[in-house]
Each structure stands twice: as structure tokens, then as C-alpha cells.
Design a protein around this motif. Structure first.
Motif, PDB file in Angstrom:
ATOM      1  N   ASN A  63     -82.634 -81.091 -30.987  1.00 56.80           N
ATOM      2  CA  ASN A  63     -82.917 -82.326 -31.731  1.00 56.80           C
ATOM      3  C   ASN A  63     -82.429 -83.552 -30.974  1.00 56.80           C
ATOM      4  N   GLU A  64     -81.239 -83.432 -30.383  1.00 55.36           N
ATOM      5  CA  GLU A  64     -80.677 -84.558 -29.612  1.00 55.36           C
ATOM      6  C   GLU A  64     -81.566 -84.884 -28.415  1.00 55.36           C
ATOM      7  N   ALA A  65     -82.060 -83.847 -27.753  1.00 56.79           N
ATOM      8  CA  ALA A  65     -82.927 -84.049 -26.594  1.00 56.79           C
ATOM      9  C   ALA A  65     -84.204 -84.781 -26.993  1.00 56.79           C
ATOM     10  N   VAL A  66     -84.796 -84.381 -28.094  1.00 61.03           N
ATOM     11  CA  VAL A  66     -86.036 -85.004 -28.579  1.00 61.03           C
ATOM     12  C   VAL A  66     -85.798 -86.469 -28.931  1.00 61.03           C
ATOM     13  N   SER A  67     -84.709 -86.738 -29.622  1.00 58.46           N
ATOM     14  CA  SER A  67     -84.370 -88.108 -30.007  1.00 58.46           C
ATOM     15  C   SER A  67     -84.225 -89.012 -28.782  1.00 58.46           C
ATOM     16  N   GLU A  68     -83.547 -88.505 -27.770  1.00 60.81           N
ATOM     17  CA  GLU A  68     -83.339 -89.295 -26.543  1.00 60.81           C
ATOM     18  C   GLU A  68     -84.655 -89.503 -25.788  1.00 60.81           C
ATOM     19  N   LEU A  69     -85.512 -88.516 -25.795  1.00 59.14           N
ATOM     20  CA  LEU A  69     -86.815 -88.665 -25.143  1.00 59.14           C
ATOM     21  C   LEU A  69     -87.648 -89.737 -25.836  1.00 59.14           C
ATOM     22  N   GLU A  70     -87.620 -89.740 -27.139  1.00 55.66           N
ATOM     23  CA  GLU A  70     -88.391 -90.742 -27.894  1.00 55.66           C
ATOM     24  C   GLU A  70     -87.877 -92.154 -27.621  1.00 55.66           C
ATOM     25  N   MET A  71     -86.555 -92.305 -27.523  1.00 48.56           N
ATOM     26  CA  MET A  71     -85.994 -93.629 -27.201  1.00 48.56           C
ATOM     27  C   MET A  71     -86.318 -94.030 -25.765  1.00 48.56           C
ATOM     28  N   GLU A 130     -94.530 -92.829 -13.523  1.00 53.04           N
ATOM     29  CA  GLU A 130     -94.335 -91.389 -13.295  1.00 53.04           C
ATOM     30  C   GLU A 130     -93.297 -90.806 -14.256  1.00 53.04           C
ATOM     31  N   VAL A 131     -92.262 -91.584 -14.523  1.00 53.31           N
ATOM     32  CA  VAL A 131     -91.211 -91.113 -15.435  1.00 53.31           C
ATOM     33  C   VAL A 131     -91.740 -91.074 -16.868  1.00 53.31           C
ATOM     34  N   ILE A 132     -92.509 -92.069 -17.235  1.00 58.89           N
ATOM     35  CA  ILE A 132     -93.116 -92.092 -18.570  1.00 58.89           C
ATOM     36  C   ILE A 132     -93.958 -90.835 -18.779  1.00 58.89           C
ATOM     37  N   GLU A 133     -94.707 -90.451 -17.749  1.00 59.20           N
ATOM     38  CA  GLU A 133     -95.545 -89.246 -17.840  1.00 59.20           C
ATOM     39  C   GLU A 133     -94.682 -87.999 -18.039  1.00 59.20           C
ATOM     40  N   GLU A 134     -93.523 -87.959 -17.360  1.00 64.11           N
ATOM     41  CA  GLU A 134     -92.627 -86.804 -17.502  1.00 64.11           C
ATOM     42  C   GLU A 134     -91.994 -86.768 -18.897  1.00 64.11           C
ATOM     43  N   ILE A 135     -91.681 -87.939 -19.451  1.00 64.22           N
ATOM     44  CA  ILE A 135     -91.137 -87.999 -20.817  1.00 64.22           C
ATOM     45  C   ILE A 135     -92.176 -87.449 -21.801  1.00 64.22           C
ATOM     46  N   LYS A 136     -93.421 -87.844 -21.608  1.00 59.63           N
ATOM     47  CA  LYS A 136     -94.498 -87.358 -22.472  1.00 59.63           C
ATOM     48  C   LYS A 136     -94.656 -85.830 -22.340  1.00 59.63           C
ATOM     49  N   LYS A 137     -94.553 -85.353 -21.103  1.00 62.36           N
ATOM     50  CA  LYS A 137     -94.617 -83.901 -20.880  1.00 62.36           C
ATOM     51  C   LYS A 137     -93.506 -83.205 -21.657  1.00 62.36           C
ATOM     52  N   GLY A 138     -92.302 -83.799 -21.580  1.00 60.31           N
ATOM     53  CA  GLY A 138     -91.160 -83.229 -22.276  1.00 60.31           C
ATOM     54  C   GLY A 138     -91.401 -83.139 -23.772  1.00 60.31           C
ATOM     55  N   LEU A 139     -91.937 -84.215 -24.338  1.00 62.64           N
ATOM     56  CA  LEU A 139     -92.210 -84.225 -25.777  1.00 62.64           C
ATOM     57  C   LEU A 139     -93.292 -83.223 -26.142  1.00 62.64           C
ATOM     58  N   ARG A 140     -94.287 -83.070 -25.259  1.00 65.76           N
ATOM     59  CA  ARG A 140     -95.351 -82.082 -25.526  1.00 65.76           C
ATOM     60  C   ARG A 140     -94.770 -80.664 -25.495  1.00 65.76           C
ATOM     61  N   LEU A 141     -93.815 -80.421 -24.597  1.00 66.75           N
ATOM     62  CA  LEU A 141     -93.194 -79.098 -24.519  1.00 66.75           C
ATOM     63  C   LEU A 141     -92.484 -78.744 -25.826  1.00 66.75           C
ATOM     64  N   VAL A 142     -91.839 -79.745 -26.434  1.00 72.70           N
ATOM     65  CA  VAL A 142     -91.126 -79.534 -27.701  1.00 72.70           C
ATOM     66  C   VAL A 142     -92.122 -79.135 -28.798  1.00 72.70           C
ATOM     67  N   ASN A 143     -93.270 -79.786 -28.783  1.00 75.42           N
ATOM     68  CA  ASN A 143     -94.235 -79.599 -29.851  1.00 75.42           C
ATOM     69  C   ASN A 143     -95.206 -78.447 -29.596  1.00 75.42           C
TER      70      ASN A 143
END
Length: 377
Positions: A346-354, A363-376
Motif C-alpha cells: 500500500n505504501e509503495a502504491v501511495s508513493e507511486l501515485e504522488m 521516461e520516469v513517468i512511463e516507469e511509474i505508470k508501469k509500476g502502477l499497472r503491475l499493482v493492478n
């Protein structure tokens, strides 16, 4: 001096200075290799670390005028680590490949070759010599194969009858007409184990490697690791030994012949989390003497992040958040974002969203989006 006597004296001296195997080859051009390298280039299989001039890679006379022979050497290294530390859930560990366990082999073999050069020039003052290890123009494997050190295996390593493929290679071009040795007969036969188990399919066929898919190469790159390989490298920090460890010729081969090649377990198999915040100075002080440090700390840190994601190490989340928020390097921020998504607390997801609201680098924005997609997913 009688040239055959000189060869015997060179062989005897090589044993005194810690060379485990020595062979002699003619310095004629490697025409078959040149044809293979041209095809290799056409297929896009080069890593980019090679000497770009194919003529220099295959014609010893371009490197040393009036070259007549090449002396090939091999030095064996350990395949097993004594007292290897075990990772825990709180302290996961990465691994350096066996070729980077001890002191940098480039320096170790250059030392051996320098001593051999001094010995030869004392015996034959007019002799001209040129030595190289790994980063030289010639193909170490092609020279070693011609000189009878071993055969070129399907895993693209030289396999010696005595030490398997756990050997470092070097060579010395000379103007001396030393009698060449006979090549060793190919011993791979119908075995395809290395090809079958290569994690990324980098071994296209026996003896042909697509370097751009090889984990050993990928762990040394400095950019973002392509998505398809992130789940393949596991906890490897530098290099890959899979095609060696499965080779039947390496079964039972483990030689501890040289103190400087013995691994320090805490360096060869280090804890992952302490690597993340390490300064350049700290990295150089701890890892600077091993060959796996040659590209600097960035690839190692990126690979450590991927390894923590591989373990889904929830204890690493605070460290990864620090990197996401504050590291100045986009590759490290972005890889940390992907890893946080892979771990998925949960903490990881919250930090990614912020982070998605604050990050400016595409490029980093794309990786953040990838991270959020992995969670979901």
C-alpha cells in the motif's frame, strides 16, 4: 638459441609464474573468424564493447609487424565459493558472476604476461612482443582455440579438458617462429544443454551468441533494462554463469590455485539494500578491485533494484521510495518506481501515485505508470 628449446623454456617458466595452461599458434590471419564476425555484425549480434575494426580483430600482423606466432595463456578460477553467505528475508543478496569473484583478472593476467615478456626478451633481446587480455583487438577465444588451449564450446566459451570453461584467457603476439600446437578436438558433440537453458535465448545456436540478449551483457548496460529481461536476471548484479554451470564438462571442476582469484563472499554475494545508497567513493573502495566494477556503480545499483523486485522484498520499500523521490538519475528513479509496483505494498502504491504528479522526466513517468499497472494486474 634453438627455437624448440626456447619454447620448452617458455612453457617451464609459465608454470613458475602461475600460468595454468599455455599454447602456441601461428600468427596467420583468422579468415574463418572474419567471415563469422561479418555475419555477426549483419545480424546485429554485437555488444558494442568489441574492437570495431574487423581487420584488426582477425589479422595479427596489423597489430605487430612481422608477427610469426601467438602465445596463448589460461589461468583457472574457482567455480565454488567457500562459506558462501545465505540471504534472508530481511537481507536479500545479489551475486556477481564467477569471473568477477577475485581481483580483476585483466590485471592478474597482464602481470603474468608482463613477466613472460621480460623472460622472453632476456632470452631473445631482439624479439618484439605485444600482449593483450580481453580488451585487446584479437579474439581471445579464437587464439586459444588455435593454440590448443581448449575447444570453442556451444556456450561461446573456451572449454579446456583440465579446467572446463572456468579459465581466463590472454595472448601475446611475437615475432618468433615458435612451433604451433595442435587444436583440441571439439568435445560438445550433440549436447545442447547451454542453448536449451539460456534464460533469454541469447545462444541462437551452438557457438553463436546474440550479445544484445545475453544477461552477461545486459547487466553491464547503463540505461533502462528492457522490460522483457527484467524478470529474467533474477538477483544477478554482474554477469551470468548459467551456460557454464549446466555444462557437463564443468561438472566437478573447481580450482583454487591463485590467492588473488579467491572471492570475498561479502563482495561476490553482497547484501542488496546497502548497495542502493552507496556513494561513488564507497563503491570504488569496496568493489573497485573486481572486474565487475568497470562500468561504475550505476548498473550494479539498477540491477540491485531489479533483484529486490525479483524477491518482492517489502523491507526494501523505504529505500526504494528514497530513490524514487531523490535520486538525480532517471534510470535509478524509474527502475525504483517499477520495483515498487512489482512489490506492490500500500505504501509503495501511495508513493507511486504522488510521484506521478511530481515527476517531470518522461521516461520516469512511463516507469511509474508501469509500476502502477503491475499493482493492478
Amino acid at each position: 638459441m634453438d627455437i624448440n628449446q626456447l619454447k620448452e623454456e617458455i612453457i617451464a617458466y609459465s608454470k613458475e609464474i602461475g600460468i595454468d595452461k599455455i599454447g602456441f599458434a601461428s600468427a596467420s590471419a583468422f579468415q574463418t573468424l572474419k567471415n563469422r564476425l561479418e555475419r555477426h555484425r549483419e545480424l546485429g549480434y554485437e555488444s558494442g564493447f568489441e574492437e570495431p575494426d574487423l581487420e584488426k580483430r582477425t589479422n595479427p600482423e596489423l597489430l605487430l609487424e612481422e608477427a610469426k606466432s601467438i602465445i596463448a595463456i589460461a589461468v583457472a578460477y574457482p567455480s565454488k565459493m567457500k562459506d558462501a553467505p545465505r540471504g534472508t528475508k530481511e537481507d536479500r543478496r545479489g551475486i556477481f558472476c564467477r569471473a568477477s569473484w577475485g581481483h580483476d583478472y585483466h590485471n592478474v593476467l597482464r602481470d603474468r604476461l608482463n613477466k613472460l615478456e621480460a623472460f622472453i626478451t632476456e632470452k631473445v633481446p631482439g624479439a618484439r612482443l605485444k600482449s593483450m587480455v580481453d580488451t585487446g583487438e584479437l579474439s581471445d577465444r579464437a587464439v586459444a582455440e588455435r593454440a590448443g588451449i581448449g575447444w570453442s564450446g556451444k556456450n561461446c566459451a573456451i572449454i579446456t579438458p583440465e579446467f572446463g570453461s572456468y579459465v581466463y584467457l590472454g595472448e601475446m603476439i611475437t615475432t618468433l617462429p615458435l612451433e604451433p600446437d595442435q587444436p583440441v578436438e571439439d568435445g560438445c558433440g550433440t549436447c545442447n544443454k547451454c542453448i536449451d537453458v539460456c534464460p533469454t535465448g541469447a545462444l541462437v545456436q551452438g557457438g553463436q551468441l546474440n550479445s544484445n540478449r545475453c544477461i552477461a551483457f545486459l547487466t553491464q548496460t547503463k540505461g533502462f533494462l528492457p522490460d522483457e529481461f527484467r524478470t529474467k536476471i533474477g538477483n544477478r548484479l554482474y554477469g551470468c554463469d548459467t551456460c557454464q554451470t549446466v555444462c557437463p564438462e564443468n561438472k566437478g571442476k573447481d580450482f583454487h590455485l591463485h590467492a588473488e582469484l579467491e572471492p570475498d563472499p561479502e563482495i561476490a554475494k553482497p547484501k542488496l539494500k546497502p548497495l542502493l545508497q552507496m556513494s561513488n567513493r564507497e563503491f570504488k573502495e569496496k568493489y573497485g578491485h573486481v572486474s565487475g566494477s568497470w562500468r561504475g556503480k550505476k548498473p550494479i545499483q539498477r540491477n540491485a533494484i531489479i533483484a529486490l523486485a525479483h524477491f518482492k522484498d517489502e523491507t526494501a520499500v523505504p529505500e526504494l521510495i528514497k530513490l524514487l523521490k531523490a535520486d538525480v538519475r532517471p534510470v535509478i528513479r524509474g527502475t525504483a518506481a517499477w520495483a515498487l509496483g512489482k512489490i506492490g505494498t500500500n505504501e509503495a502504491v501511495s508513493e507511486l501515485e504522488m510521484a506521478l504528479l511530481k515527476e517531470k522526466e518522461e521516461e520516469v513517468i512511463e516507469e511509474i505508470k508501469k509500476g502502477l499497472r503491475l499493482v493492478n494486474s
